[in-house]
Design a protein around this motif. Structure first.
Motif, PDB file in Angstrom:
ATOM      1  N   ILE A  78      -1.083  -6.877  -5.371  1.00  0.00           N
ATOM      2  CA  ILE A  78      -2.032  -6.379  -4.367  1.00  0.00           C
ATOM      3  C   ILE A  78      -3.407  -7.006  -4.561  1.00  0.00           C
ATOM      4  N   ASP A  79      -3.819  -7.193  -5.818  1.00  0.00           N
ATOM      5  CA  ASP A  79      -5.154  -7.743  -6.102  1.00  0.00           C
ATOM      6  C   ASP A  79      -5.290  -9.200  -5.686  1.00  0.00           C
ATOM      7  N   THR A  80      -4.159  -9.887  -5.480  1.00  0.00           N
ATOM      8  CA  THR A  80      -4.231 -11.286  -5.035  1.00  0.00           C
ATOM      9  C   THR A  80      -4.416 -11.401  -3.520  1.00  0.00           C
ATOM     10  N   HIS A  99      -7.137  -4.690  -2.677  1.00  0.00           N
ATOM     11  CA  HIS A  99      -7.638  -3.669  -3.603  1.00  0.00           C
ATOM     12  C   HIS A  99      -8.146  -2.436  -2.860  1.00  0.00           C
ATOM     13  N   TYR A 100      -8.522  -2.634  -1.572  1.00  0.00           N
ATOM     14  CA  TYR A 100      -9.069  -1.535  -0.770  1.00  0.00           C
ATOM     15  C   TYR A 100      -8.039  -0.918   0.170  1.00  0.00           C
ATOM     16  N   ASP A 141       0.833  -1.206   0.000  1.00  0.00           N
ATOM     17  CA  ASP A 141       0.000   0.000   0.000  1.00  0.00           C
ATOM     18  C   ASP A 141       0.864   1.251   0.000  1.00  0.00           C
ATOM     19  N   ASN A 191       0.231  -3.677  -8.649  1.00  0.00           N
ATOM     20  CA  ASN A 191      -1.230  -3.765  -8.535  1.00  0.00           C
ATOM     21  C   ASN A 191      -1.712  -5.203  -8.675  1.00  0.00           C
ATOM     22  N   ALA A 192      -1.055  -5.967  -9.558  1.00  0.00           N
ATOM     23  CA  ALA A 192      -1.432  -7.374  -9.744  1.00  0.00           C
ATOM     24  C   ALA A 192      -1.182  -8.171  -8.468  1.00  0.00           C
ATOM     25  N   GLY A 208      -4.995  -4.731   2.795  1.00  0.00           N
ATOM     26  CA  GLY A 208      -4.478  -6.078   2.617  1.00  0.00           C
ATOM     27  C   GLY A 208      -3.783  -6.658   3.824  1.00  0.00           C
ATOM     28  N   LYS A 260       2.526   1.473  -3.525  1.00  0.00           N
ATOM     29  CA  LYS A 260       1.555   1.757  -4.589  1.00  0.00           C
ATOM     30  C   LYS A 260       1.363   3.253  -4.796  1.00  0.00           C
ATOM     31  N   GLU A 291       1.814  -1.652 -12.746  1.00  0.00           N
ATOM     32  CA  GLU A 291       0.838  -2.715 -13.004  1.00  0.00           C
ATOM     33  C   GLU A 291       1.215  -4.002 -12.282  1.00  0.00           C
TER      34      GLU A 291
END
Length: 427
Positions: free
Chosen positions: A392-394, A399-400, A377, A389-390, A403, A380, A386
């Motif tokens: 973080i999305d896992t 995403h918020y 975070d 971000n990939a 994490g 970011k 990218e």
């Protein structure tokens, strides 16, 4: 009766040390953007701006020490680094921000003077209060805080009953999460670590009661401050929502609050609100500089010289940084908050729960996990990519920008289960 009076005076003093620049300008703007989802936003905001900070005060009452005691179970080195980081952030960001907000909202509308002049006079006064810290609790609790609360309640009450009845749609996709993250910007969890220590030292200077009595006093005072913060925050978010159709979409936080003051209290509203802003910001700045000076004083064998030098340094930093724009200081603070806030929340929670659930192993593992999962975070914002971000999305809630929550919780549970079956590894 005297004990009840002490609880309310201490509680009001605590409220005023929490209630500073961000606490004033953030909730109305949050409500303005939330629209009809103001309640969910308020719940999220209250979690990080009221519940966690008051738990921090409860932890202070339990520990009866300094911020160092919050992290010493992880390791003495970690705790020292953490303390220096937090105090450094406080002197560089929320402290100076109080002067910036004071200039932007309480001085600039009336006087054509520079922000440097405002921050200079402001932090000279802060320094005087810090050097007379034995009187801080009484001054804040008896006089300044009641004025702040009365003016705020007047604005909230009139605004609620004079709302136009038209509320614009929300700007948020996840209002609860947005409220939680906006609560970071109040710095209240960090403030709990700083002003909690100030509170304990101030009480010890004038109160020779047994430790158990002091703990009860701090606990009850924390509840008083928490109830006050909850009422004021909820009211400010609500009126920001109810009146969001009366302001342009690009209104600034400061302009919105000033506009609400004028709409509710007329031409006198701006003047009253200016007094409120100056008082609220000032009390927080005093708490931050005093807390930092107390900590360093303790490191150097209660040296009064170190206390004075720290107060001078804190005031000079406030003068220099406090002349910058409010929005600039808020934007600069975001990466630091994303990094330090998860660790702070974990330390507060671990120090509140019973000892048998918070062994040394649990402390170390949970804090390290929160630290590791707060890094994405932080990065970011500083270095968006990218690939990052990939990753973080896992992570659940990654995403918020939250994490760190599930990994920390899982680590806490697993390490507690492990220590139950292997008691010798707990310490």
């Amino acid at each position: 009766m005297n004990k009840t009076k002490d609880v309310f005076i201490t509680g009001f003093a605590l409220f005023s040390m929490f209630f500073g620049a961000g606490n004033l300008i953030l909730p109305p703007f949050l409500g303005f953007k939330a629209g009809e989802t103001w309640l969910m936003v308020t719940i999220g905001f209250v979690i990080t701006a009221v519940i966690i900070p008051i738990l921090g005060i409860v932890a202070h009452a339990k520990l009866q020490g300094t911020m160092y005691d919050f992290g010493k179970k992880v390791s003495p080195v970690f705790s020292v680094i953490y303390c220096f980081t937090v105090y450094g952030i406080c002197l560089l960001l929320p402290g100076p921000r109080t002067a910036s907000v004071t200039h932007e909202m309480a001085i600039a509308p009336f006087f054509n003077t520079s922000s440097l002049l405002t921050s200079t006079i402001y932090f000279i006064l802060v320094f005087i209060f810090v050097m007379n810290r034995s009187q801080v609790l009484d001054l804040l609790g008896k006089y300044l805080t009641p004025i702040i609360i009365i003016i705020l309640l007047a604005i909230i009450g009139i605004a609620v009953f004079s709302a136009p009845g038209v509320v614009q749609p929300t700007h948020f996709n996840t209002p609860l999460v947005d409220g939680i993250l906006e609560g970071y910007q109040t710095f209240d969890a960090i403030a709990a670590m700083v002003v909690g220590a100030v509170l304990i030292i101030s009480i010890n200077l004038k109160n020779s009661s047994p430790t158990a009595d002091k703990q009860r006093l701090i606990f009850k005072a924390g509840l008083v401050a928490g109830v006050g913060l909850f009422i004021i925050y909820t009211g400010l978010v609500l009126i920001g929502s109810l009146h969001n159709s009366e302001f342009p979409e690009d209104v600034s936080r400061s302009a919105l609050l000033l506009g609400l003051g004028t709409k509710t209290l007329g031409t006198a509203g701006t003047s009253l609100l200016s007094i409120l802003i100056a008082l609220a910001c000032f009390t927080t700045a005093v708490g931050i500089v005093t807390g930092t000076a107390d900590y360093l004083k303790g490191l150097f064998h209660n040296s009064k010289t170190v206390y004075t030098i720290t107060a001078i340094i804190g005031s000079v930093l406030g003068i220099v940084i406090g002349q910058f724009d409010v929005k600039f200081i808020i934007d600069v603070a975001i990466p630091a908050l994303m990094f330090i806030y998860p660790i702070t929340i974990i330390l507060i929670l671990l120090n509140v729960i019973p000892e048998n659930w918070a062994s040394v192993l649990v402390f170390r593992g949970t804090v390290i996990t929160a630290f590791i999962f707060s890094i994405p975070d932080f990065l970011k914002i500083l270095m968006p990519s990218e690939g990052l971000n990939a990753i973080i999305d896992t992570i659940p809630l990654g995403h918020y920008n939250l994490g760190w929550i599930f990994p920390s919780l899982i680590t806490f549970v697993l390490l507690n289960l492990y220590t139950r079956f292997n008691p010798s590894t707990a310490s």
